[in-house]
Design a protein around this motif. Structure first.
Motif, PDB file in Angstrom:
ATOM      1  N   LEU A  63      69.133  94.614  64.602  1.00  0.00           N
ATOM      2  CA  LEU A  63      69.919  95.843  64.767  1.00  0.00           C
ATOM      3  C   LEU A  63      69.043  97.000  65.224  1.00  0.00           C
ATOM      4  O   LEU A  63      69.433  97.805  66.098  1.00  0.00           O
ATOM      5  N   ILE A  64      67.842  97.121  64.636  1.00  0.00           N
ATOM      6  CA  ILE A  64      66.927  98.193  65.064  1.00  0.00           C
ATOM      7  C   ILE A  64      66.532  98.007  66.522  1.00  0.00           C
ATOM      8  O   ILE A  64      66.464  98.974  67.297  1.00  0.00           O
ATOM      9  N   GLY A  65      66.251  96.779  66.916  1.00  0.00           N
ATOM     10  CA  GLY A  65      65.907  96.520  68.310  1.00  0.00           C
ATOM     11  C   GLY A  65      67.037  96.898  69.256  1.00  0.00           C
ATOM     12  O   GLY A  65      66.811  97.509  70.306  1.00  0.00           O
ATOM     13  N   LEU A  66      68.267  96.543  68.877  1.00  0.00           N
ATOM     14  CA  LEU A  66      69.416  96.903  69.715  1.00  0.00           C
ATOM     15  C   LEU A  66      69.578  98.411  69.814  1.00  0.00           C
ATOM     16  O   LEU A  66      69.910  98.962  70.883  1.00  0.00           O
ATOM     17  N   LEU A  67      69.347  99.138  68.698  1.00  0.00           N
ATOM     18  CA  LEU A  67      69.459 100.602  68.710  1.00  0.00           C
ATOM     19  C   LEU A  67      68.419 101.222  69.631  1.00  0.00           C
ATOM     20  O   LEU A  67      68.729 102.136  70.407  1.00  0.00           O
ATOM     21  N   MET A  68      67.183 100.719  69.563  1.00  0.00           N
ATOM     22  CA  MET A  68      66.130 101.256  70.437  1.00  0.00           C
ATOM     23  C   MET A  68      66.437 100.987  71.897  1.00  0.00           C
ATOM     24  O   MET A  68      66.219 101.852  72.764  1.00  0.00           O
ATOM     25  N   VAL A  69      66.957  99.824  72.195  1.00  0.00           N
ATOM     26  CA  VAL A  69      67.330  99.522  73.578  1.00  0.00           C
ATOM     27  C   VAL A  69      68.433 100.454  74.059  1.00  0.00           C
ATOM     28  O   VAL A  69      68.412 100.947  75.187  1.00  0.00           O
ATOM     29  N   ALA A  70      69.432 100.724  73.175  1.00  0.00           N
ATOM     30  CA  ALA A  70      70.523 101.622  73.563  1.00  0.00           C
ATOM     31  C   ALA A  70      70.017 103.027  73.833  1.00  0.00           C
ATOM     32  O   ALA A  70      70.432 103.691  74.808  1.00  0.00           O
ATOM     33  N   VAL A  71      69.102 103.543  72.989  1.00  0.00           N
ATOM     34  CA  VAL A  71      68.532 104.887  73.204  1.00  0.00           C
ATOM     35  C   VAL A  71      67.747 104.941  74.507  1.00  0.00           C
ATOM     36  O   VAL A  71      67.842 105.907  75.278  1.00  0.00           O
ATOM     37  N   PHE A  72      66.946 103.905  74.782  1.00  0.00           N
ATOM     38  CA  PHE A  72      66.150 103.869  76.013  1.00  0.00           C
ATOM     39  C   PHE A  72      67.048 103.865  77.241  1.00  0.00           C
ATOM     40  O   PHE A  72      66.801 104.588  78.221  1.00  0.00           O
ATOM     41  N   VAL A  73      68.106 103.053  77.184  1.00  0.00           N
ATOM     42  CA  VAL A  73      69.019 102.979  78.325  1.00  0.00           C
ATOM     43  C   VAL A  73      69.720 104.308  78.547  1.00  0.00           C
ATOM     44  O   VAL A  73      69.876 104.791  79.685  1.00  0.00           O
ATOM     45  N   LYS A  74      70.132 104.969  77.454  1.00  0.00           N
ATOM     46  CA  LYS A  74      70.819 106.256  77.583  1.00  0.00           C
ATOM     47  C   LYS A  74      69.905 107.319  78.165  1.00  0.00           C
ATOM     48  O   LYS A  74      70.300 108.113  79.041  1.00  0.00           O
ATOM     49  N   THR A  75      68.644 107.366  77.700  1.00  0.00           N
ATOM     50  CA  THR A  75      67.679 108.337  78.221  1.00  0.00           C
ATOM     51  C   THR A  75      67.404 108.095  79.697  1.00  0.00           C
ATOM     52  O   THR A  75      67.323 109.045  80.503  1.00  0.00           O
ATOM     53  N   LYS A  76      67.251 106.842  80.073  1.00  0.00           N
ATOM     54  CA  LYS A  76      66.988 106.525  81.476  1.00  0.00           C
ATOM     55  C   LYS A  76      68.161 106.928  82.360  1.00  0.00           C
ATOM     56  O   LYS A  76      67.970 107.443  83.474  1.00  0.00           O
ATOM     57  N   LYS A  77      69.394 106.715  81.881  1.00  0.00           N
ATOM     58  CA  LYS A  77      70.559 107.112  82.671  1.00  0.00           C
ATOM     59  C   LYS A  77      70.614 108.627  82.864  1.00  0.00           C
ATOM     60  O   LYS A  77      70.957 109.129  83.941  1.00  0.00           O
TER      61      LYS A  77
END
Length: 329
Positions: A265-279
């Motif tokens: 779950l933590i890994g998925l959250l970090m991936v979601a934050v990274f994707v949002k910042t990149k967008k």
């Protein structure tokens, strides 16, 4: 006194055989082979010269063999081959052979019941299967050409007295289990169709085959037979120490699984934050690029160089027209 030495010797051997049989029967019988020998000795002990050929006789066994039912019948070898016979649950087909068979043969039928059928379960490899019928036995003994009881009894001490029954596969011996009582049916497998089991001659092996009819089995030889069903053994209840051990393992396994799920779950959250910042960054760069592309610039020549020039945006001066009047004098 008129007694010959041969007659006295036969009587001594006969009494010794009876004594040996009684001692064997009083001991704990743990072998299927020993049980057959004990039953054989009691059968020949009850053998009489007035046994009528073709008539079924019940054998009385001692109290320590309670639950076993034994019947015996004497046949002429030729008549049994030509006509066959019905002996309780066994239907002997026409054309069967008894080897060896000099003149007469004694057929012994056994029903080991619920008390002694488990002996075959213990002596043979039946893991994964359970008996659901009593074990039925069919054995043959060669009587030779004499009806003398003592001679017949003495002859049983040698293995040559035992005969084998053989029939054709097209006309096998039929065993009817429909009239027998169930000895081991379980509620865990009530819908399974039983299989026919033939217990090997002391080799510890069991041959399984399908029924030829409801409660009917077929065989081409003598031996012991029963019905078995496949089943899954029920696990025994856990003791207190076992429960504690299982609880510890559950805690360890549960903690490991919880940690793994949390890490995912933590890994998925970090991936979601990274994707949002990149967008967001890509969107900002896109807006800047569009702002530069939408601004219209003119190109002019400065000497031999083309240069971008912005159009004049200053307000051009205009002369206001109004009537001139000279100052008063």
């Amino acid at each position: 006194m008129g007694f010959s030495l041969n007659s006295i010797t036969q009587k001594i051997i006969f009494l010794s055989l009876i004594a040996t049989t009684l001692v064997q029967s009083q001991e704990t019988i743990k072998s299927a082979r020993i049980l057959d020998l004990v039953i054989r000795d009691y059968t020949f002990e009850s053998y009489k010269t007035n046994f009528k050929t073709g008539k079924l006789h019940s054998i009385n066994l001692p109290a320590n063999l309670s639950g076993i039912k034994v019947d015996t019948v004497r046949f002429r070898c030729g008549s049994l081959h030509r006509y066959g016979a019905r002996i309780k649950e066994f239907q002997l087909s026409v054309g069967l052979k008894i080897l060896p068979c000099d003149k007469r043969v004694m057929i012994v039928r056994q029903n080991l019941g619920s008390n002694w059928s488990s002996l075959y379960y213990d002596n043979y490899e039946l893991s994964g299967y359970q008996l659901v019928s009593p074990v039925l036995g069919l054995l043959a003994y060669n009587l030779g050409e004499t009806n003398n009881a003592s001679v017949s009894t003495n002859s049983t001490s040698s293995s040559s007295s035992s005969s084998s029954i053989r029939s054709d596969e097209k006309r096998p011996i039929i065993i009817d289990f429909s009239t027998t009582k169930s000895v081991g049916a379980t509620s865990s497998s009530p819908s399974k169709i039983p299989l026919c089991a033939r217990f090997g001659d002391g080799d510890g092996k069991v041959t399984l085959s399908n029924q030829v009819g409801p409660g009917l089995c077929a065989t081409t030889g003598d031996g012991h037979f029963g019905l078995v069903v496949e089943y899954s053994p029920v696990m025994p209840p856990l003791r207190g120490e076992d429960r504690k051990e299982v609880s510890r393992w559950r805690i360890v396994v549960g903690g490991a699984m919880g940690a793994a799920v949390g890490a995912v779950l933590i890994g998925l959250l970090m991936v979601a934050v990274f994707v949002k910042t990149k967008k967001k960054k890509e969107r900002r760069e896109e807006l800047v690029r569009r702002a530069y592309e939408e601004e219209a610039l003119q190109v002019s020549m400065v000497g031999h160089v083309r240069a971008l020039t912005a159009s004049c945006t200053r307000t051009l001066p205009t002369i206001e027209h109004f009537e001139y009047r000279p100052p008063p004098s």
